[in-house]
Design a protein around this motif. Structure first.
Motif, PDB file in Angstrom:
ATOM      1  N   LEU A  54      -4.705  -9.084  11.934  1.00 21.25           N
ATOM      2  CA  LEU A  54      -4.440  -7.858  12.685  1.00 21.25           C
ATOM      3  C   LEU A  54      -5.623  -6.888  12.645  1.00 21.25           C
ATOM      4  O   LEU A  54      -5.519  -5.814  12.061  1.00 21.25           O
ATOM      5  N   PRO A  55      -6.739  -7.287  13.222  1.00 21.47           N
ATOM      6  CA  PRO A  55      -7.965  -6.487  13.051  1.00 21.47           C
ATOM      7  C   PRO A  55      -7.874  -5.079  13.639  1.00 21.47           C
ATOM      8  O   PRO A  55      -8.723  -4.262  13.349  1.00 21.47           O
ATOM      9  N   LYS A  56      -6.839  -4.791  14.440  1.00 30.08           N
ATOM     10  CA  LYS A  56      -6.806  -3.436  15.000  1.00 30.08           C
ATOM     11  C   LYS A  56      -6.358  -2.405  13.965  1.00 30.08           C
ATOM     12  O   LYS A  56      -6.510  -1.217  14.179  1.00 30.08           O
ATOM     13  N   TYR A  57      -5.763  -2.855  12.863  1.00 32.22           N
ATOM     14  CA  TYR A  57      -5.376  -1.915  11.802  1.00 32.22           C
ATOM     15  C   TYR A  57      -6.349  -1.990  10.634  1.00 32.22           C
ATOM     16  O   TYR A  57      -6.981  -3.017  10.402  1.00 32.22           O
ATOM     17  N   ALA A  58      -6.401  -0.875   9.853  1.00 26.29           N
ATOM     18  CA  ALA A  58      -7.170  -0.899   8.613  1.00 26.29           C
ATOM     19  C   ALA A  58      -6.456  -1.821   7.622  1.00 26.29           C
ATOM     20  O   ALA A  58      -5.234  -1.772   7.495  1.00 26.29           O
ATOM     21  N   ALA A  59      -7.230  -2.654   6.944  1.00 24.80           N
ATOM     22  CA  ALA A  59      -6.633  -3.654   6.051  1.00 24.80           C
ATOM     23  C   ALA A  59      -5.778  -2.995   4.974  1.00 24.80           C
ATOM     24  O   ALA A  59      -4.677  -3.452   4.657  1.00 24.80           O
ATOM     25  N   ARG A  60      -6.276  -1.902   4.420  1.00 20.09           N
ATOM     26  CA  ARG A  60      -5.522  -1.258   3.343  1.00 20.09           C
ATOM     27  C   ARG A  60      -4.170  -0.753   3.847  1.00 20.09           C
ATOM     28  O   ARG A  60      -3.165  -0.831   3.146  1.00 20.09           O
ATOM     29  N   TRP A  61      -4.176  -0.233   5.076  1.00 24.10           N
ATOM     30  CA  TRP A  61      -2.909   0.280   5.614  1.00 24.10           C
ATOM     31  C   TRP A  61      -1.880  -0.837   5.763  1.00 24.10           C
ATOM     32  O   TRP A  61      -0.720  -0.685   5.402  1.00 24.10           O
ATOM     33  N   ILE A  62      -2.341  -1.988   6.252  1.00 21.31           N
ATOM     34  CA  ILE A  62      -1.424  -3.126   6.369  1.00 21.31           C
ATOM     35  C   ILE A  62      -0.833  -3.446   4.996  1.00 21.31           C
ATOM     36  O   ILE A  62       0.377  -3.631   4.841  1.00 21.31           O
ATOM     37  N   ALA A  63      -1.693  -3.466   4.009  1.00 16.94           N
ATOM     38  CA  ALA A  63      -1.247  -3.817   2.659  1.00 16.94           C
ATOM     39  C   ALA A  63      -0.225  -2.803   2.149  1.00 16.94           C
ATOM     40  O   ALA A  63       0.822  -3.179   1.599  1.00 16.94           O
ATOM     41  N   VAL A  64      -0.501  -1.506   2.354  1.00 17.03           N
ATOM     42  CA  VAL A  64       0.427  -0.478   1.881  1.00 17.03           C
ATOM     43  C   VAL A  64       1.761  -0.602   2.607  1.00 17.03           C
ATOM     44  O   VAL A  64       2.831  -0.515   1.996  1.00 17.03           O
ATOM     45  N   LYS A  65       1.696  -0.820   3.914  1.00 17.77           N
ATOM     46  CA  LYS A  65       2.928  -0.934   4.684  1.00 17.77           C
ATOM     47  C   LYS A  65       3.754  -2.128   4.224  1.00 17.77           C
ATOM     48  O   LYS A  65       4.978  -2.063   4.138  1.00 17.77           O
ATOM     49  N   LEU A  66       3.098  -3.225   3.920  1.00 20.41           N
ATOM     50  CA  LEU A  66       3.830  -4.395   3.439  1.00 20.41           C
ATOM     51  C   LEU A  66       4.496  -4.080   2.106  1.00 20.41           C
ATOM     52  O   LEU A  66       5.633  -4.463   1.864  1.00 20.41           O
ATOM     53  N   MET A  67       3.777  -3.374   1.263  1.00 23.17           N
ATOM     54  CA  MET A  67       4.335  -2.962  -0.019  1.00 23.17           C
ATOM     55  C   MET A  67       5.603  -2.139   0.208  1.00 23.17           C
ATOM     56  O   MET A  67       6.605  -2.304  -0.479  1.00 23.17           O
ATOM     57  N   GLU A  68       5.531  -1.242   1.194  1.00 21.55           N
ATOM     58  CA  GLU A  68       6.673  -0.389   1.507  1.00 21.55           C
ATOM     59  C   GLU A  68       7.836  -1.193   2.060  1.00 21.55           C
ATOM     60  O   GLU A  68       8.947  -0.701   2.147  1.00 21.55           O
ATOM     61  N   GLY A  69       7.552  -2.428   2.461  1.00 21.83           N
ATOM     62  CA  GLY A  69       8.609  -3.277   3.010  1.00 21.83           C
ATOM     63  C   GLY A  69       8.825  -3.035   4.491  1.00 21.83           C
ATOM     64  O   GLY A  69       9.938  -3.151   4.994  1.00 21.83           O
ATOM     65  N   ASP A  70       7.767  -2.672   5.190  1.00 19.04           N
ATOM     66  CA  ASP A  70       7.882  -2.363   6.608  1.00 19.04           C
ATOM     67  C   ASP A  70       8.236  -3.603   7.431  1.00 19.04           C
ATOM     68  O   ASP A  70       7.456  -4.545   7.503  1.00 19.04           O
TER      69      ASP A  70
END
Ligand code: GDP
Ligand code: MG
Length: 740
Positions: free
Chosen positions: A211-227
């Motif tokens: 998903l290169p359109k998002y910042a990698a860290r944001w993806i990781a945080v969102k996954l942690m949040e259970g998005d």
């Protein structure tokens, strides 16, 4: 704490394409006011959540720059739960937004910054507009803007949206950020365990170029949040990597749960608040002692939302709204009626007697004029309602209703759709139905949608006002309040019924927000009032005009056969000739005159009965007789399915066509009073029927769309009409007994 990333596709100047800048913020922070100030638009400024669910766009010219400004729905977070969050999040994550102006309420920075932090975590270029600085200053709150800007690493501007203070500067900063195209990803410290998990995932994301359109860290945080949304997106992109990362999330979440006894979601929110508290320490905010705006709101709320006094005060306020509307509105209403009467006479004089005269005088002036004569009352009522909305009192009404709602299987968030649909008078079910999108549970949404139409929308008001004034005199305001409340009672009862039968299911939790009381600006009240009044008048001039013409034609054609008409005319002429022969003042002459009038009435009645609409009405009449409706009322009710205003306009046309002396254009109110068969019982029965029966055509379509099924359209059409019928018959029969 933050890292710089240059996104390849974002922020690049592309020819003369306008810059896309979004307005984001919590509900009620003044976002719509800011949007209107920039774009010159007149969007609805509501003091409660649920008004802006769709995003709205408007062009702004800033110096040499063309900007498309996007007003996002108000949200506290970007967790993709409610419809607002999903809409806001989709726009912000789309990669099209080049900068964000984040409007925050300066008096509630801590809560407002939660959204800011999430946007900074996404790597969005954000300008913080510290809004409502005037109120903050009054409350003795001082904010060190430079320090806040330094700590957050983003531009911060102090603004007062109401008078435009600081708005230009905020836009300049946003344009500058948009053109620079730099994106900084804010890294919040989530504690060693979570950070480690995030880093591991970030490595996978970068390795697989996910998903290169998002910042990698944001993806990781969102996954942690259970998005859930992002998880879906990832699974679609790369199933193996997604699985690997979900494993990491589960492991860390388990650890957090056992170690700290909190869910991952609240752990992350806590960390964000921790970050904000840290940020606001050290003199960023200073509060003068002894000065506190919220304290006043709290004191007011102790009384106005008190379990006992609150509802009582609410009833008094509603009564006052109707009393003022009816008392003051009677004067301008009389003027409009007189003007319509004069206009009718004028045209009756110009146009020779015949179909054309009848079309203009009875059809158009009688129909549209009847609807327009309520415009002054609508103006006054809408101004009062706008004041209640803008001051924050409407939110209190919603708050009190919320307590009642749970008992009936509805959600607290259902209150606003009801209020928007006309729960307090004068709304519209169409925006009301759209506001149900704030409801997360589809079952609660459906129950709300199906019961919304029982509210007293702006188009039903003229019917109530007409009948209440004509048949209940000084009790009219009380009758209005009771009708309004009946709408709520029926909505709740039917919701309860639905929720325990065809749409059974769990209730979801909800916290109702109470914005602080504010003295509304004259401009904002006038603007609201104007918006709605203009809509009303415009509809009268278009839809209602068209319906009036159709109804007139339906009531005029087919005509009596030549022989039948000639027979009437011959008898009338004969009587007239007899009359002429007698001297003035003779008793026999007066008696003859009376006979002529009666005969003319008979002819009029025969003509109407012969017409298409007349025959249709007569066909239905036996069914509606137990409810006290005669055939002309039936025609009006049928027309009301097209648009509720058409009830009054059709009554106007039907009764003025039957009126023997069209020259002196009697107001509809007097016509109804003078018609045999009309009584208090009829009026009450008709008001209740109009309150409850099938929603208008456009509402039906919107309900079908929002509920996602034709069967709900048919449900609204038939169930509501059947319910209305039963209630109207009961009301009429009881009314006959009580008032006789
Ligand atoms: P939104 O929910 O964020 O769109 O907020 P609105 O634009 O609807 O504003 C909510 C209320 O706050 C309205 O009554 C506005 O008139 C008022 N308001 C907005 N900005 C300011 C401001 O800077 N100062 C003051 N005193 N009131 C404001
Ligand atoms: Mg808004």
């Amino acid at each position: 704490m933050s890292a710089v990333i240059q996104f390849s596709e974002a922020g690049r100047q592309s020819g003369d394409r306008p810059l896309r800048i979004a307005l984001a913020g919590n509900p009620n922070c003044g976002k719509t006011t800011v949007f209107n100030a920039y774009t010159g638009a007149r969007q609805h400024v509501g003091n409660y959540p649920g008004v802006t669910v769709d995003r709205k766009e408007g062009p702004v010219r800033h110096g040499q720059e063309n900007v498309t400004l996007v007003d996002l729905p108000g949200t506290y977070s970007l967790t993709a739960y409610s419809q607002e969050e999903i809409v806001a999040r989709a726009e912000l994550a789309s990669g099209n937004v080049q900068a964000v102006i984040n409007v925050v309420d300066a008096s509630a920075l801590e809560r407002n910054l939660l959204l800011t932090v999430q946007m900074l975590e996404m790597g969005l270029p954000v300008v913080l507009a510290c809004n409502m600085m005037d109120e903050a200053r009054k409350a003795g709150i001082h904010i060190d803007i430079d320090r806040l800007s330094h700590m957050l690493g983003i531009p911060v501007v102090s603004t007062v949206a109401r008078n435009g203070e600081g708005l230009k500067e905020a836009m300049s900063e946003a344009v500058r950020l948009a053109k620079a195209g730099e994106r900084h990803v804010l890294e919040v410290n989530y504690g060693a365990d979570v950070n480690e998990g995030i880093m591991a995932m970030q490595a996978i994301i970068e390795r697989e170029k996910l998903l290169p359109k998002y910042a990698a860290r944001w993806i990781a945080v969102k996954l942690m949040e259970g998005d859930p949304e992002l998880r879906q997106e990832l699974r679609a992109a790369n199933a193996t990597a997604a699985q690997e990362m979900e494993g990491i999330c589960r492991r860390v979440a388990d650890h957090i749960r056992t170690a700290h006894n909190v869910s991952m979601e609240s752990h992350i929110t806590d960390a964000r608040y921790g970050f904000i508290r840290g940020l606001l320490r050290d003199g960023v905010i200073r509060q003068d002692a002894g000065k506190d705006r919220l304290a006043l709101s709290d004191k007011l709320d102790k009384v106005l939302t008190n379990a006992f006094f609150g509802p009582l005060i609410m009833l008094v306020v509603l009564y006052a709204v109707f009393q003022i509307t009816i008392e003051i509105g009677a004067y301008p209403q009389g003027w409009v009626e007189d003007a319509c009467g004069a206009l009718g006479e004028l045209f009756a004089g110009i146009i020779p007697e015949g179909d054309l005269q009848s079309l203009v005088v009875d059809g158009i002036i009688g129909g549209v004029g009847g609807v327009l004569s309520f415009a002054p009352l609508i103006v006054i009522m809408f101004a009062l309602i706008a004041f209640m909305e803008d001051s924050g009192y409407m939110a209190r009404i919603a708050y009190m209703m919320d307590r009642v709602f749970r008992a009936f299987g509805l959600h607290g968030a259902s209150v606003m759709p009801y209020v928007i649909s006309g729960g307090i008078a004068g709304g519209c079910a169409i925006p009301g139905a759209m506001a149900t999108r704030t409801l997360r549970s589809p079952k609660e949404k459906l129950a709300t949608l199906l019961t919304l139409p029982y509210m007293s929308c702006g188009a039903k008001l003229p019917v109530f006002l007409l009948l209440a004034a004509a048949f209940f005199g000084s009790q009219a305001p009380t009758v209005m309040v009771l009708i309004m409340l009946s709408g709520w009672v029926f909505a709740l009862l039917v919701a309860r019924l639905l929720r325990s039968t065809i749409i059974r299911g769990e209730a979801t939790p909800f916290v109702m927000e109470l914005p602080p009381y504010r003295l509304p600006t004259l401009f904002s009240v006038l603007m609201h009032c104007w918006e709605r009044t203009w809509m009303y008048v415009k509809k009268a001039g278009t839809v209602i005009l068209a319906i009036s013409i159709i109804i007139w034609a339906g009531l005029t054609y087919p005509k009596l056969s030549d022989e039948e008409a000639a027979a009437f005319d011959a008898r009338i002429e004969a009587l007239n000739a007899q009359r002429e022969a007698l001297p003035e003042g003779d008793a026999a002459r007066a008696a003859l005159e009376e006979q002529v009038t009666r005969l003319e009435e008979e002819k009029g009645a025969a003509e109407l009965a012969h017409s298409f609409a007349g025959r249709l009405g007569k066909l239905i009449e036996p069914v509606t007789a137990p409810a006290g409706f005669e055939w002309r009322t039936d025609i009006a009710l049928l027309a009301g399915i097209a648009a509720k205003e058409a009830v009054v306009s059709t009554l106007g046309t039907a009764y003025s066509l039957g009126d023997v002396d069209p020259e002196d254009a009697t107001p509809l109110e007097s016509l109804l009073q003078a018609t045999p068969g009309w009584s208090k019982a009829t009026a009450l029965s008709l008001m209740l029927f109009v309150l409850l029966y099938s929603p208008c055509f456009v509402s039906l379509v919107v309900i079908q769309r929002e509920a996602g099924g034709w069967r709900w359209l048919f449900f609204s059409l038939f169930f509501n009409t059947a319910l209305a019928y039963v209630v109207a018959v009961a009301a009429y029969q009881i009314g006959l007994v009580v008032w006789n």
